[in-house]
Scaffold this active site. Structure first.
Site, PDB file in Angstrom:
ATOM      1  N   ASP A 426       0.862  -1.154   0.000  1.00 26.71           N
ATOM      2  CA  ASP A 426       0.000   0.000   0.000  1.00 26.71           C
ATOM      3  C   ASP A 426       0.913   1.222   0.000  1.00 26.71           C
ATOM      4  OD1 ASP A 426      -2.210   1.651   0.542  1.00 26.71           O
ATOM      5  OD2 ASP A 426      -1.683   1.623   2.657  1.00 26.71           O
ATOM      6  N   ASP A 863      -1.585  -0.661   5.972  1.00 28.63           N
ATOM      7  CA  ASP A 863      -1.869  -0.160   7.309  1.00 28.63           C
ATOM      8  C   ASP A 863      -3.337   0.118   7.540  1.00 28.63           C
ATOM      9  OD1 ASP A 863      -2.010   2.074   5.631  1.00 28.63           O
ATOM     10  OD2 ASP A 863      -1.746   3.372   7.369  1.00 28.63           O
ATOM     11  N   ASP A 867      -6.759  -2.234   3.283  1.00 28.61           N
ATOM     12  CA  ASP A 867      -5.758  -3.226   2.901  1.00 28.61           C
ATOM     13  C   ASP A 867      -6.073  -4.616   3.440  1.00 28.61           C
ATOM     14  OD1 ASP A 867      -4.223  -1.178   1.737  1.00 28.61           O
ATOM     15  OD2 ASP A 867      -3.485  -0.638   3.725  1.00 28.61           O
TER      16      ASP A 867
END
Lengths: 1197, 353
Positions: A426, A863, A867
């Site tokens: 990410d 995080d 995700d």
């Protein structure tokens, strides 16, 4: 408590979407019916009718087992494993006459192994139990009756109790809020434990009960709640309350969920509706999908292979046994008369030889079971637990600022960390800090802000040109932020034209004023005024929003108070140089959501003018501008593009004046929409807002920087050198993503960028037509064409590095079944891949595509809640325990605090764990095959009758006693190369990716080694001892002597083989390896000293027969060395002439070349191919370019 | 495991207000153990190590090999196979009938010559071949309890089919029970040299732990070999088992199908070229399963009986190691390793191709 009343505000209007008035709708008619049968008599716990309700108590159990179920349940879990089940079956069979050994000796190792696993389970469960105990015994104030509240443990709460929860306490159960310290009975709730969101949520009681403010009021309080049955849906609740003979409808708005926390509210009163396991949060808790590592799957396959060998051996033995047994009796003639074949039982009966052979088959299965390493699985588990302890305790992965060490949440994937082929990352919060800093803005077509972003710095480094903005100093000094006077978090704006009120002298000062006012007004942040210092801090839903309010404050528009209907801020009057208080009446808030990509507020200013203030993404905002509002459009667009280039997040600010009628019309529509409870409510709201958010006048744009985390480029460089592919999956704009890509070395100049996008003219043209089918068809064709073109480019040039950049829309088509494999081929061929504008679902889909398409191990790191899908889909999910709450961490396998720790996690821990586990498993197979071979060969010399040469206890203790500990020590402590070298030579990591340590060749190599050792041991021992006397006193060696000698050699060989294989000898290794051997002699002494009824053939065997015989020692010495020489030769040649990469590094260390930079570079850089990313590759590429340039320059001459 | 707890603790701290209570840092404690930096010996197989170890093995093994070979050479061993010679011509066609008939004369007289001087003690062995004393049915067919103590006379469960005897309708235990005892070897040897009977001492041929512990001094043979089927030798019912050393030796089952068992000791020395007349009773049936019977006279050395194998094996391995050491020396000298060349790595080779 008193302070709370000061801020008694009515926020219901601010949270306009959330606080609709409750109505009875369709759902409520179901009450009393199936699924909606719960009846709660509030505050009537003593009443008989209430007592008859048998709802669950509030005791929450998170343990897997209870004392009652522990035994059966955990045993069941254990015996689900094939190997364990096999040993259970053999254990049971060992009680029959089939067994070649005594039942106790067969059962004991099984008990030890199962016991060890159960103890581990038990300890884990006990920890949970302790935690449960703590939670269940927390205290809460409960109404006892007569208006008196007493403290009571959570577990003793009953449905219907009235409780009082004070500030910063957790709710003990699902409560129905009755009233709060605020007059309008709202309260703030933090739901971090539920959904990971850190922002506060607002809850409000029914108006009917909101007047209760005193403990004593509950003396006569009575209400009956009828509601739905317990369910897992966190965001729904349907119920009615009968209070003072009136029916009220209840909604999720009144429900306070267990495990969320009361914030900013002094106290609330609530009635307990759901308790214990009925609460929504507990109903919601599901087991995370369990993942198994590739090595473990392969181990299973090897076990199955060994089972096959085992059955084959047993089968061959049985056939032979059957034939020989049949021959023993030929009519009346007995061959081996001493076996009494004419009077035999079924197991040895020549007359029924086939049956005897079948029984023998079972016996052989019992006997050859020593091929299967019984303690393998438990050893792997122990080793992995210890490995996770090492990971958790690594001081280099501890993040000081957040006080967070690394945390491996599952222990069964540690070795997978050493085999990662692709990392899917990410961006926001993972590569970057997710702490937004207001850094630039463009107002009225003029760009302000002299701050230099990291991306700009990186780009400047890249081109080698000095930064013009603030001179060269800034370029050199990367850490000037810390020394900077502007140490306000979230604010890094420098421009003397604007700060300190100088904006007034700028050309469009009125626009600038409007711009900053908009920043101060248009948001949903809540100010927190520290009464002592007068400082204002903000609580905002997102870091972006906080950055805006802070920027406004720093620039002289200090938002300090929010009431029910107003927003107040201090403004520096540029004329009088005085701070003026301004209060705007807040009429509506049109909230942000990802579909709208904008938020607006409608306010009435002090002159009574109605204003709509709006901020949003450029993609939606420019379309909504009025004709006369486009004055600065061109220059603003230009600036926005520049900002995006610099890796900044941009928002467009615009406003609009409304007239009263327009507003009235809108307000009616909007109120109606938000009060409707039908399914299309959101759509109605969107429609209403759509109509008012148009004809806007552009003010400017903001740019917020999301800083790269510390060490990210270096980490990516290392990972790239290790040959790991890194894909970035982000929701950001393509430009931003590309720039971050440059900043963190994923992209570099000279890389060929393959960009797949749907922003081409023909697609836009098709979109204008609006036919959905046509659009998707055209889009798909376009994506396909682009992918194929990319592939053609890729195949045309093999030396150039490529980067693939694809946007979300194209990705949706690229993931279609028919093109996804082509897409994957293209992506795999590229050095770096960036997917921008991708949704959470696309992230998960891409992850699955990579995982399944390449068959390699993938790691996802992220995080945020967006995700989670990706983390669960990947082979390993790594959660960054950052600012975005706990959700990613909760669904991850390993949590770390910073992206840069990934380097150590993978290159050091991952590599070690992989190496340790794979070596340990190979060794396990080795030692069992050595042992199994000797058992089998002896069988062949005992006409396959099923008689082992070894005493029963030698057999059973081999695995658990004499050879397991060194293997575990290997699995826990071995290091081929120290951590420093792991990091210095990242390519070492490829050993795991290529799976060189656990490929079939190596496994079979070890097995072959085991076979060779076993054969050598058996034949040398038997030949050396038999049939002559082996001692000076003329006595010959019986079965017990031969057995004990062979066994001694096996123990020696297995342990010395370990010593040869280990490359890292700590004291522990020495203790375990040599200890294993010494233990065998001690055992032999102790066991031999026991009465003959216990020790049977081992009675005094060492003291009386073995130890005094020189030949015993001479044979041991000889056999051990002879059995190890083949491996030693192999290893010596391999180490010197065909070293694996870790071998080379060992040589480098040994030869002391580690400090010779040129030499080290040679070893290291040969590995870097041109297609690698990272800044090392970048500098090499640059050198190469220079080199080529020089060549070209020289060529013409 | 603890981490969930820690998280909880953390939540409590936040509850109490983070600023007030000083947080307990979660920083891992440094220790060489947890940081995996324990002092360690990291051996790698350097040329020096490899050559030294090979040479060390060679220099250790060759002398040991020579010494054991020398010891083995000094042992004098006479092996005399008699199972075929001792069957009278007329029975050669049907050996089993001969051996199973209790009426035939089984005495057999042969001469053997002593090749070298043999110093006492000279051990007399019988060697059987193709006899599976290690067959599971056979090994298990004994009762250690019964052998140990008279009190357990009736524990004959494991001894089937040689467990009980029906004596006038009463089932009485056989002592010693089981197939092993039942098939007791019963050939006898008498050695005559120069018309003088060589005294074969049959005391002290069994292990102490057997005579003292495993075989009871109060256990007397009972009902032994009184079944219809007679296996091997009979026992004197007036001597306790602990003194029946033939039986004790027989009952220590051999490991392999070819085995030697001690028959007795001769305490006089035999000179080279002495002729010994062996008068033996060829009672034991090895003919039905095709086993050989041998009489062995042997002296011993520190290493035991005559066994060249160990010495030769030692010499062989020592020689191989010496050879390997030389090879490695040559390899290291003439073919130095291309240091640090990663093109040797499998994945790079693939990439190049």
């Amino acid at each position: 408590m008193g302070t709370g009343r000061k801020r008694r505000l009515h926020f219901s209007k601010i949270y306009s979407f959330k606080c609709g008035r409750n109505r009875f709708d369709d759902d409520h008619s179901q009450i009393g019916g199936p699924g909606f049968s719960r009846v709660v008599y509030c505050n009537e716990t003593g009443v008989a009718e209430a007592a008859s309700q048998s709802y669950a108590d509030n005791y929450v159990r998170s343990t897997k087992y209870t004392p009652m179920t522990f035994l059966p349940k955990s045993l069941f879990e254990q015996f689900r494993r094939v190997a364990n089940f096999y040993f259970l079956v053999t254990g049971i069979l060992s009680f029959t006459k089939l067994a070649p050994y005594s039942a106790v000796s067969a059962i004991l190792p099984l008990i030890v192994v199962i016991g060890a696993t159960m103890v581990k389970e038990g300890i884990e469960d006990w920890q949970r139990q302790k935690q449960d105990y703590e939670v269940n015994n927390r205290k809460v104030k409960v109404h006892r009756g007569g208006g008196v509240f007493e403290s009571r443990e959570w577990k003793n709460l009953r449905v219907g109790d009235v409780v009082k929860v004070v500030k910063d306490e957790f709710f003990p159960a699902d409560l129905l809020i009755l009233s709060s310290s605020y007059e309008d009975a709202v309260c703030y709730v933090e739901t971090m434990n539920l959904d990971g969101e850190t922002n506060l949520k607002l809850k409000q009681s029914l108006e009917a009960t909101s007047t209760i403010h005193d403990d004593s009021d509950f003396n006569h309080f009575k209400a009956t709640v009828k509601c739905e049955d317990p369910n897992a849906s966190l965001y729904t609740f349907v119920g009615t309350m009968e209070y003072q003979e009136q029916q009220y409808a209840l909604s999720p708005q009144q429900l306070l969920l267990r495990d969320s926390k009361l914030r900013n509210t002094d106290y609330i009163y609530g009635a307990v509706i759901f308790t214990g396991h009925d609460t929504k949060v507990i109903q919601n808790s599901t087991e995370a999908p369990s993942k198994r590592s590739g090595i473990e799957r392969r181990t299973d396959r090897i076990i199955y292979f060994l089972f096959f060998i085992l059955f084959l051996m047993a089968f061959l033995g049985s056939v032979y046994f059957g034939v020989v047994t049949k021959r023993d009796l030929d009519g009346d003639r007995q061959r081996r008369w001493y076996l009494g074949p004419d009077r035999s039982d079924i197991f040895f009966d020549p007359k029924r030889a086939p049956a005897a052979a079948v029984y023998h088959f079972l016996t052989a299965l019992l006997l050859y079971g020593y091929l299967i390493p019984i303690s393998l699985y438990v050893s792997i588990e122990i080793v992995k637990v210890l490995q996770t302890i090492f990971i958790n305790n690594d001081i280099h992965m501890y993040y000081e600022e957040a006080d967070k060490p690394a945390h491996a949440r599952t222990s069964n994937l540690t070795e997978e960390l050493g085999q990662i082929d692709t990392i899917l990352s990410d961006k926001t919060g993972t590569l970057t800090c997710n702490s937004m800093e207001f850094i630039k803005c463009s107002v009225a077509g003029t760009a302000y802000g002299r701050g230099v972003t990291e991306v700009e710095r990186a780009m400047a480094k890249r081109t080698g040109s000095p930064l013009i903005v603030n001179g060269r100093d800034q370029l050199l000094d990367d850490h000037n932020d810390e020394d900077s006077t502007l140490s306000v978090k979230g604010y890094n704006f420098e421009d003397e034209r604007v700060t300190n009120g100088y904006w007034f002298h700028e050309p469009h000062s009125d626009v600038i004023q409007k711009f900053f006012r908009l920043l101060a007004i248009c948001h949903t942040a809540i100010p927190d005024l520290d009464e002592e210092t007068g400082k204002v801090t903000y609580e905002a839903e997102s870091p972006d929003e906080a950055a805006f309010v802070i920027a406004a404050r720093e620039l002289g528009f200090e938002f300090y108070k929010r009431t029910q209907t107003t927003v107040s801020f201090m403004e520096l009057d540029p004329v009088s140089k005085k701070r003026v208080e301004r209060t705007y009446e807040l009429l509506n808030v049109l909230e942000f959501n990802s579909a709208r990509k904008r938020m607006s507020v409608i306010v009435r200013d002090e002159d009574g003018k109605l204003l709509l203030l709006c901020k949003g993404a450029d993609s939606v905002m420019f379309d909504r501008l009025a004709k006369n509002g486009r004055e600065f459009e061109e220059s603003t667009k230009e600036h926005v593009n520049e900002y995006a280039d610099a890796g900044l997040r941009t928002l467009i600010l615009a406003y609009r004046e409304l007239n009263e009628e327009e507003y009235k019309e809108f307000n009616e529509k909007f109120t109606e929409a938000k009060n409707s409870v039908s399914a299309d409510r959101d759509e109605l709201i969107d429609q209403a807002t759509e109509e008012i958010e148009k004809d806007l006048i552009l003010l400017g744009a903001t740019a917020v920087e999301d800083k790269l985390q510390k060490g990210v480029p270096e980490c990516i460089d290392k990972l790239a050198q290790a040959g790991i592919k890194i894909w970035v999956l982000t929701g950001d704009k393509m430009e931003t993503a590309i720039n971050i890509g440059f900043a963190c070395s994923l992209l570099r100049q000279g890389m060929k960028q393959i960009i797949i996008t749907l922003e081409s003219p023909e697609i836009i043209a098709a979109e204008k037509d609006g036919d959905k089918n046509v659009i998707s068809k055209v889009s798909k064709e376009s994506v396909k064409k682009q992918i194929l073109a990319g592939k053609a480019q890729l195949t045309a040039s093999t030396s150039d590095p490529f980067a693939l950049i694809i946007d979300g829309k194209s990705l949706a088509y690229a993931l279609h079944d028919d093109i996804k494999s082509t897409f994957l081929e293209l992506a795999v061929g590229c050095a770096s891949v960036i997917c921008c504008r991708s949704s959470p679902k696309q992230k998960a889909l891409v992850t699955r595509l990579v995982k399944e398409g390449t068959g390699k191990t993938t790691l996802a790191i992220g995080d945020g809640a967006n995700d989670v899908g990706m983390l669960q889909e990947a082979d390993i999910g790594v959660g960054i325990s950052g600012v975005e709450g706990m959700q990613a961490v909760m669904s991850s396998d390993i949590a770390i605090a910073q992206f840069r720790f990934l380097e150590r996690l993978l290159l050091v821990h991952g590599h070690w764990c992989y190496r340790r586990i794979s070596s340990m498993i190979c060794y396990f197979f080795y030692k069992n095959i050595v042992f199994g071979t000797t058992v089998f060969l002896y069988e062949a010399y005992a006409s396959f009758s099923g008689q082992p040469a070894y005493n029963d206890w030698y057999l059973s203790l081999y695995n658990v006693f004499f050879t397991s500990l060194p293997a575990i020590a290997l699995g826990v402590f071995d290091q081929d190369v120290s951590a420093r070298f792991c990091l210095k030579f990242p390519l070492l990591y490829q050993e795991g990716v290529q799976n060189t340590l656990f490929r079939w060749r190596r496994i079979f190599g070890w097995m072959l080694n085991g076979l060779v050792s076993g054969v050598i041991i058996f034949f040398l021992c038997t030949r050396a001892l038999d049939p002559e006397s082996y001692r000076k006193n003329g006595k010959t060696a019986g079965m017990e002597v031969v057995g004990a000698t062979i066994y001694t050699c096996v123990v020696w060989v297995a342990n010395c083989q370990m010593a040869l294989a280990v490359s890292y000898f700590t004291l522990i290794q020495h203790v375990f390896i040599w200890g294993g051997i010494i233990l065998w002699y001690l055992f032999l002494l102790a066991y031999g000293a026991m009465p003959t009824s216990i020790s049977t053939t081992a009675y005094n065997v060492f003291v009386e027969t073995l130890a005094p015989a020189p030949s015993y020692w001479v044979v041991t010495l000889f056999v051990v060395i002879a059995a190890l020489v083949p491996y030693f030769c192999y290893k010596a040649v391999q180490m010197r002439f065909f070293p694996a990469y870790h071998g080379m590094i060992q040589w480098i260390r040994y030869e002391g070349n580690t400090d010779d930079p040129e030499y080290v570079n040679m070893v290291r850089q040969r590995s870097i191919r041109t297609t690698t990313v990272g800044y090392t590759a970048r500098s090499i590429a640059r050198d190469n370019n220079l080199y080529h340039l020089n060549l070209e320059l020289q060529a013409p001459k | 495991m603890n981490c969930t707890l820690k998280r909880d603790a953390d939540m409590n701290e936040v509850t109490n207000g983070a600023s007030k209570s000083k947080r307990i840092s979660k920083k891992p404690q440094y220790s060489r153990f947890t940081q995996q930096e324990l002092p360690a010996w990291k051996p790698i197989l350097t040329p020096g190590w490899v050559i030294t170890s090979f040479l060390a093995i060679a220099f250790l093994f060759i002398p040991i090999g020579l010494v054991s070979l020398f010891a083995s050479e000094r042992v004098v061993e006479i092996v005399y196979r008699y199972d075929q010679d001792c069957v009278p011509e007329m029975y050669r066609g049907n050996v089993t009938a001969y051996i199973q008939n209790s009426l035939t004369n089984k005495t057999c007289i042969e001469n053997i010559t002593v090749p070298k001087r043999m110093d006492p003690p000279i051990f007399v062995y019988y060697q059987l071949d193709n006899f599976y004393q290690n067959h599971r049915r056979y090994v298990k067919s004994r009762s250690d309890k019964q052998l140990r103590s008279a009190a357990y006379e009736f524990s004959t469960k494991e001894c089937e089919p040689e467990a009980r005897l029906n004596k006038s309708r009463v089932s009485v235990p056989i002592v010693p029970c089981g197939l092993i005892a039942w098939s007791l070897f019963n050939d006898t040897y008498n050695l005559i040299m120069k018309d003088k009977v060589l005294d074969i001492n049959k005391k002290g041929i069994a292990w102490k732990s057997d005579t003292k512990v495993k075989f009871g001094s109060n256990v007397y043979p009972k009902n032994f070999q009184s079944n219809d089927l007679i296996g091997g030798g009979k026992l004197n019912e007036s001597i306790p088992l602990s003194e029946q050393e033939d039986l004790i030796v027989w009952m220590r089952t051999a490991a392999l199908p070819t085995f030697r068992k001690l028959y007795g000791k001769i305490n006089t020395s035999l000179e080279a070229h002495d002729t010994i007349t062996v008068v033996l009773e060829n009672n034991y049936n090895t003919y039905s399963f095709g086993g050989q019977k041998k009489l062995v006279l042997s002296t011993t050395s520190w290493i035991g009986g005559k066994n060249d194998f160990l010495g030769i094996a030692y010499l062989t391995v020592g020689g191989i190691c010496l050879f390997m050491a030389l090879n490695f020396i040559l390899l290291y000298v003439f073919k130095p390793r291309p240091l640090g060349d990663p093109s040797y790595l499998s994945w790079n080779r693939k990439a190049v191709n």
